[in-house]
Structures are given as C-alpha cells and as structure tokens.
Design an enzyme around this catalytic site. Structure first.
Site, PDB file in Angstrom:
ATOM      1  N   ASN A 186       2.660  -3.012  10.097  1.00  0.00           N
ATOM      2  CA  ASN A 186       1.278  -2.619   9.815  1.00  0.00           C
ATOM      3  C   ASN A 186       0.517  -2.629  11.142  1.00  0.00           C
ATOM      4  O   ASN A 186       0.185  -3.689  11.663  1.00  0.00           O
ATOM      5  CB  ASN A 186       0.653  -3.616   8.824  1.00  0.00           C
ATOM      6  CG  ASN A 186      -0.812  -3.304   8.563  1.00  0.00           C
ATOM      7  OD1 ASN A 186      -1.299  -2.225   8.904  1.00  0.00           O
ATOM      8  ND2 ASN A 186      -1.512  -4.246   7.963  1.00  0.00           N
ATOM      9  N   TRP A 187       0.267  -1.432  11.657  1.00  0.00           N
ATOM     10  CA  TRP A 187      -0.363  -1.338  12.983  1.00  0.00           C
ATOM     11  C   TRP A 187      -1.885  -1.469  12.918  1.00  0.00           C
ATOM     12  O   TRP A 187      -2.543  -1.482  13.951  1.00  0.00           O
ATOM     13  CB  TRP A 187       0.041  -0.025  13.664  1.00  0.00           C
ATOM     14  CG  TRP A 187       1.442  -0.058  14.192  1.00  0.00           C
ATOM     15  CD1 TRP A 187       2.289  -1.132  14.214  1.00  0.00           C
ATOM     16  CD2 TRP A 187       2.170   1.028  14.790  1.00  0.00           C
ATOM     17  NE1 TRP A 187       3.480  -0.779  14.802  1.00  0.00           N
ATOM     18  CE2 TRP A 187       3.439   0.536  15.150  1.00  0.00           C
ATOM     19  CE3 TRP A 187       1.862   2.372  15.035  1.00  0.00           C
ATOM     20  CZ2 TRP A 187       4.403   1.344  15.761  1.00  0.00           C
ATOM     21  CZ3 TRP A 187       2.826   3.170  15.647  1.00  0.00           C
ATOM     22  CH2 TRP A 187       4.071   2.656  16.007  1.00  0.00           C
ATOM     23  N   LYS A 188      -2.433  -1.487  11.725  1.00  0.00           N
ATOM     24  CA  LYS A 188      -3.893  -1.619  11.572  1.00  0.00           C
ATOM     25  C   LYS A 188      -4.612  -0.594  12.468  1.00  0.00           C
ATOM     26  O   LYS A 188      -4.124   0.505  12.621  1.00  0.00           O
ATOM     27  CB  LYS A 188      -4.321  -3.054  11.862  1.00  0.00           C
ATOM     28  CG  LYS A 188      -3.458  -4.080  11.135  1.00  0.00           C
ATOM     29  CD  LYS A 188      -3.975  -5.475  11.272  1.00  0.00           C
ATOM     30  CE  LYS A 188      -2.984  -6.439  10.643  1.00  0.00           C
ATOM     31  NZ  LYS A 188      -3.511  -7.772  10.519  1.00  0.00           N
ATOM     32  N   HIS A 210      -4.552  -4.801   1.115  1.00  0.00           N
ATOM     33  CA  HIS A 210      -4.453  -5.715   2.259  1.00  0.00           C
ATOM     34  C   HIS A 210      -5.697  -6.602   2.299  1.00  0.00           C
ATOM     35  O   HIS A 210      -6.803  -6.155   1.977  1.00  0.00           O
ATOM     36  CB  HIS A 210      -4.320  -4.920   3.561  1.00  0.00           C
ATOM     37  CG  HIS A 210      -3.941  -5.784   4.718  1.00  0.00           C
ATOM     38  ND1 HIS A 210      -4.860  -6.550   5.395  1.00  0.00           N
ATOM     39  CD2 HIS A 210      -2.744  -6.041   5.291  1.00  0.00           C
ATOM     40  CE1 HIS A 210      -4.235  -7.234   6.349  1.00  0.00           C
ATOM     41  NE2 HIS A 210      -2.952  -6.939   6.314  1.00  0.00           N
ATOM     42  N   GLU A 251      -7.513  -7.555   4.595  1.00  0.00           N
ATOM     43  CA  GLU A 251      -8.623  -7.050   5.419  1.00  0.00           C
ATOM     44  C   GLU A 251      -9.429  -5.991   4.659  1.00  0.00           C
ATOM     45  O   GLU A 251     -10.645  -5.883   4.834  1.00  0.00           O
ATOM     46  CB  GLU A 251      -8.069  -6.495   6.748  1.00  0.00           C
ATOM     47  CG  GLU A 251      -7.624  -7.633   7.658  1.00  0.00           C
ATOM     48  CD  GLU A 251      -6.505  -7.289   8.619  1.00  0.00           C
ATOM     49  OE1 GLU A 251      -6.208  -6.097   8.812  1.00  0.00           O
ATOM     50  OE2 GLU A 251      -5.913  -8.237   9.177  1.00  0.00           O
ATOM     51  N   GLU A 263       0.981 -12.223   1.187  1.00  0.00           N
ATOM     52  CA  GLU A 263       0.392 -12.475   2.494  1.00  0.00           C
ATOM     53  C   GLU A 263      -0.726 -13.502   2.371  1.00  0.00           C
ATOM     54  O   GLU A 263      -1.886 -13.134   2.088  1.00  0.00           O
ATOM     55  CB  GLU A 263      -0.202 -11.180   3.049  1.00  0.00           C
ATOM     56  CG  GLU A 263       0.822 -10.092   3.282  1.00  0.00           C
ATOM     57  CD  GLU A 263       0.360  -9.158   4.387  1.00  0.00           C
ATOM     58  OE1 GLU A 263       1.054  -9.083   5.395  1.00  0.00           O
ATOM     59  OE2 GLU A 263      -0.700  -8.546   4.261  1.00  0.00           O
ATOM     60  N   GLY A 289      -2.539 -12.987  11.140  1.00  0.00           N
ATOM     61  CA  GLY A 289      -3.122 -12.837  12.469  1.00  0.00           C
ATOM     62  C   GLY A 289      -3.580 -14.146  13.094  1.00  0.00           C
ATOM     63  O   GLY A 289      -4.317 -14.141  14.073  1.00  0.00           O
ATOM     64  N   SER A 304       1.807 -13.802  10.212  1.00  0.00           N
ATOM     65  CA  SER A 304       2.315 -14.365  11.473  1.00  0.00           C
ATOM     66  C   SER A 304       3.837 -14.426  11.542  1.00  0.00           C
ATOM     67  O   SER A 304       4.409 -15.387  12.068  1.00  0.00           O
ATOM     68  CB  SER A 304       1.690 -15.737  11.720  1.00  0.00           C
ATOM     69  OG  SER A 304       0.293 -15.604  11.887  1.00  0.00           O
ATOM     70  N   GLY A 307       2.328  -7.652  11.241  1.00  0.00           N
ATOM     71  CA  GLY A 307       1.159  -7.098  11.929  1.00  0.00           C
ATOM     72  C   GLY A 307       1.351  -7.147  13.430  1.00  0.00           C
ATOM     73  O   GLY A 307       2.051  -6.316  14.013  1.00  0.00           O
TER      74      GLY A 307
HETATM   75  C1  PEP Z   1      -0.753  -8.215   8.250  1.00  0.00           C
HETATM   76  O1  PEP Z   1      -1.828  -7.860   8.689  1.00  0.00           O
HETATM   77  O2  PEP Z   1      -0.306  -7.702   7.224  1.00  0.00           O
HETATM   78  C2  PEP Z   1      -0.030  -9.260   8.964  1.00  0.00           C
HETATM   79  C3  PEP Z   1       0.941  -9.861   8.347  1.00  0.00           C
HETATM   80  O3  PEP Z   1      -0.467  -9.541  10.227  1.00  0.00           O
HETATM   81  P1  PEP Z   1       0.194 -10.612  11.236  1.00  0.00           P
HETATM   82  O4  PEP Z   1       1.677 -10.390  11.237  1.00  0.00           O
HETATM   83  O5  PEP Z   1      -0.414 -10.314  12.555  1.00  0.00           O
HETATM   84  O6  PEP Z   1      -0.151 -11.963  10.717  1.00  0.00           O
END
Ligand code: PEP
Length: 252
Positions: A9-11, A98, A100, A170, A176, A216, A237
């Site tokens: 997931n590049w956001k 998600h 976010e 998640e 993050g 993470s 992410g």
């Molecule tokens: C995500 O945004 O779905 C995610 C898992 O981010 P990260 O790996 O940076 O925690």
C-alpha cells in the site's frame, strides 16, 4: 496449499517516475528470481498511475490495486473515482476501509458497505481492512470492534461474494508506528476472525478466506508473521516503498 498474499500500500507516495521505475525494476527481479511463484503480489499505487502500472505488469501474475473508490456509480462528486472507471482501465482490485480512510475521510461502516456493493457490482476484488485503535485495545474491546466492523460490512454479502474478499487485520496502533502487534496478538485475532467466518458462512469459506496482517511489517519481522497458522500474508505500508525491503518481505 493456500497462496500467500503480499500487498504493497503506497498511500500518497511515489510520483510518476518513482512508480514506473520501481515497477520496472521490481518486475525484472521478480521474473529473474521467480519469487512470484505460489504467491499473490498486489501493489496499490496512487490513482493517476494505475493505468501505466497495470500496463507495466501486464502478462504477469502481479496485480495492481486502487486504494479507494467512491460509493456511487457516477455523478457530481468532484475529485472522486468510481468502480466503473477502474474497471474500464483493467483494474481488478481495491483496498477498502483502510484506517486512514476511516479516520481522515470519516468513512464509517455504512459508507463502506455501499463501497463494497458497488465494487462487487463491477467485479472488483476487495481487500477489506479492519482494526481497533490503541484506546479500544486498552479497553479490551478489540474483539467487539472487529466483529462489529465485519458484521456491518462484509457479513451483509452472500456466500458467493466472499470469494471476492481478502480481509486485512490492521491494528490502528500498529500502522506506520514501527510498533507491530506481537505474532501472538495477530494470530489470536486472525483465528477469531476466521471463527466469525466459520459461524457465518461455514467451514469451506472460513478455511479459504485469506486473512492478512498489516501494521509495521518489515523485512525483519515478516517471516514470523507469515509462519502463524491463520496469517495468510501481509499488507505492507512503509516497507513496501523501498524495493530491497519489499523484495525481502516477499521472500520471507
Ligand atoms: C498500512 O498502511 O496499511 C500499513 C500497514 O502501514 P505500515 O506497514 O507502514 O504500518
């Protein structure tokens, strides 16, 4: 054996140049080392680059996903993107729910259910994210929260539709932050989610549904997550933005 699924997931990261050069380099290495064997790898770049990204990966088993869609079919929704638009450029996957999106764009389960319905109408595969906040976990509410998120969204769909879903657990506090859930916390929640699918849809679907962990994941911890009985892959992410780390995660 079920294929492991790794999703990047590049956001809102990577411009045109970075997106295309990452994908070209990634593809070269994947094909040389055949690391896509027996794995489903999905990458979610930003909207403007979905078309070119899909073209770069055409003819491979690597897939491109969108990070969101609007819940309406079309209309006066300035700045939004519809399921049918994605379909028209050959995109077959979408991330929905998600944290976010839930936090910054106030997407609740009602809106999400509408998004799910329109995605299914256009035959899109859905990566549905669920997760509790740190506050909810501290109150020991994590199981209720996840159950509610599933009951109010995917559990309104028929058994035939479940083939279109991957679930991504998640925990919001792990996204993050560099503070991943422990393998045990993740496995316990995945087992619980699978038990909810068992109660609702029966044994075959509960065995077949892929439940991914996100929060993470890094090249250092991915392997231990993927070794857990009910963890079928990961949604990544930050560590998916760097080619070397992402390759290491896939090879875990
Ligand atoms: C995500 O945004 O779905 C995610 C898992 O981010 P990260 O790996 O940076 O925690």
């Amino acid at each position: 054996m079920k294929k492991k699924i790794i999703i990047a997931n590049w956001k809102m990261n990577h411009d045109f140049h970075k997106t295309t050069s990452f994908l070209r380099n990634f593809l070269k290495i994947v094909l040389e080392k055949k690391i896509n064997h027996n794995k489903e790898i999905i990458i979610a770049p930003s909207f403007p680059f979905l078309h070119i990204s899909n073209q770069i990966l055409q003819g491979t088993n690597l897939k491109i996903a969108a990070q969101n869609i609007h819940q309406m079919k079309n209309g006066s929704y300035t700045g939004e993107v519809s399921a049918s638009m994605l379909k028209s450029i050959g995109i077959s996957q979408v991330i929905l729910g998600h944290s976010e999106r839930r936090k910054f764009f106030l997407e609740n389960n009602d809106i999400l259910l509408k998004k799910i319905k329109i995605a299914l109408k256009y035959g899109l595969h859905i990566i549905l994210c669920v997760g509790e906040t740190g506050f909810e976990r501290n109150q020991n509410q994590q199981f209720n929260v996840i159950k509610n998120q599933l009951v109010e969204t995917v559990f309104n769909c028929s058994a035939d539709d479940i083939i279109f879903f991957h679930i991504a657990y998640e925990p919001v506090w792990a996204i993050g932050t560099g503070k991943n859930a422990t393998y045990k916390q993740a496995q316990t929640m995945h087992e619980y989610i699978r038990s909810l699918f068992l109660n609702k849809y029966g044994k075959n679907i509960s065995n077949e549904i892929s439940i991914l962990y996100g929060g993470s994941i890094s090249n250092l911890n991915a392997r231990n997550f993927f070794l857990q009985k009910d963890i079928d892959g990961g949604l990544v992410g930050n560590c998916s933005l760097e080619l070397d780390k992402f390759l290491e995660i896939i090879q875990s």
